[in-house]
Design an enzyme around this catalytic site. Structure first.
Site, PDB file in Angstrom:
ATOM      1  NE  ARG A 121      -3.309  -0.044   2.861  1.00  0.00           N
ATOM      2  CZ  ARG A 121      -3.416   0.204   4.170  1.00  0.00           C
ATOM      3  NH1 ARG A 121      -3.039  -0.690   5.054  1.00  0.00           N
ATOM      4  NH2 ARG A 121      -3.885   1.353   4.591  1.00  0.00           N
ATOM      5  CE  LYS A 186       1.390  -5.125   6.473  1.00  0.00           C
ATOM      6  NZ  LYS A 186       1.056  -3.839   5.908  1.00  0.00           N
ATOM      7  NE  ARG A 321       2.760   5.374  11.991  1.00  0.00           N
ATOM      8  CZ  ARG A 321       2.280   4.911  10.840  1.00  0.00           C
ATOM      9  NH1 ARG A 321       1.178   4.197  10.817  1.00  0.00           N
ATOM     10  NH2 ARG A 321       2.885   5.150   9.701  1.00  0.00           N
TER      11      ARG A 321
END
Ligand code: BTN
Length: 328
Positions: A121, A186, A321
């Site tokens: 992305r 992630k 965040r």
């Protein structure tokens, strides 16, 4: 460039002499040796024994369209169209986008062992080392234009978490809009790209990158906290099985999404959400908004409780965040 025919010869996991490989591929033994060197540099483990030749150490780990189809039928998955499998490609998303224009890609899939220009992305590169992870794209047609696609990327996140359920990974969940995390690290990313008419019939290409068994070089290549599934689960993960589970769950979700939109998976998304009730910073361009995450609305927008009251943010415009105990 990896020689796909050489990989096909080695895929049986047996020894092949340089001479026999050369004869099969129509090249010299020296050219075979160069290709083997190239594979080794890419991190592929090849056993080389004088008098016997070369053998792929983990041949059973390679992707195979036949094995994926076997797993799909064991899972009782709805029928898929083509499954195109590449040893090396620029980007599986790019491949399906191009095919979409030529022939349509509804219910088709593309996977690769290595991507030379894997896309993430926000124009980022997606690190795609050979035969370690899953790089998978799937095409789907929507007849009512892009308006009906709101929340699709969040729904894909839910489908991925469902696909990973049997691995029983503690702390697996979603960060808005669609990162699959284990704790704060992630494990998988989702990139949805569109082809066609945004007002009527369009095809989406859903790209999924899942970290399965990262090489040691990954830390130098990835600039965010990451984890792979084998580390997170402590299990050996069969990528063919995993690919089938992802395709099966994506198909199930997409069939429902065409009828109900995001509303049909909103509760499931909330159950997987890792930041509900957490203080966060939302970055909108160069501005920053602080607040507490309330959840998502019926279209998948992020609901934030801010000092100015509740605000909703859409996926394309912002980044999220988490704020840690020190306020950062
Ligand atoms: C992200 O940045 O989080 C999204 C990453 C998406 C990567 C996948 S890998 C398969 C597909 N092909 C691509 O070029 N990108 C997606």
């Amino acid at each position: 460039m990896i020689n796909a025919d050489l990989m096909k010869c080695l895929a049986d996991g047996l020894f092949h002499s340089g001479e026999a490989l050369g004869a099969r591929l129509g090249v010299t033994r020296a050219a075979v040796w160069k290709q083997i060197q190239h594979l080794t540099e890419l991190g592929v483990e090849i056993e080389s024994v004088r008098g016997k030749g070369y053998r792929l150490v983990h041949a059973q780990h390679l992707l195979s369209a036949d094995r994926i189809r076997e797993h799909l039928s064991e899972l009782g998955a709805a029928p898929l169209g083509r499954i195109d499998l590449f040893v090396e490609i620029d980007s599986t998303n790019q491949y399906l986008l191009e095919r979409s224009v030529e022939a349509g890609v509804h219910r088709s899939a593309c996977l690769a062992e290595l991507q030379t220009a894997g896309r993430g992305r926000r124009g980022r590169r997606w690190f795609s080392p050979f035969a370690r992870n899953l790089y998978l794209s799937m095409g789907w047609r929507f007849d009512s234009g892009v308006g009906a696609l709101e929340g699709l990327s969040l729904a894909v996140g839910v489908a991925l978490c469902r696909a990973l359920e049997p691995l029983q990974i503690p702390g697996l969940g979603l960060k808005w809009p669609n990162d699959v995390l284990v704790g704060m690290e992630k494990a998988a990313g989702i990139l949805i790209e569109l082809s066609g008419d945004v007002d009527t019939v369009c095809e989406v290409v859903i790209g999924v990158g899942i970290n399965v068994r990262m090489p040691d070089s990954a830390n130098a290549e990835i600039d965010q906290a990451w984890v792979d599934l084998e580390t997170a689960s402590g299990l050996d993960v069969d990528r063919n099985w995993l690919a089938a589970r992802v395709l099966c769950e994506l198909t199930r979700m997409l069939e429902g999404f065409s009828d109900t939109g995001f509303a049909g998976v909103r509760d499931a998304w909330h159950n997987l959400h890792l930041h509900g009730g957490s203080p966060v910073r939302v970055l909108v361009g160069d501005r920053e908004v602080h607040g507490v995450v309330l959840g998502v609305d019926a279209q998948g927008g992020l609901r934030l409780d801010t000092p100015e009251g509740e605000r909703v943010f859409k996926g394309g415009e912002v980044r999220l965040r988490a704020i840690d105990a020190a306020g950062f």
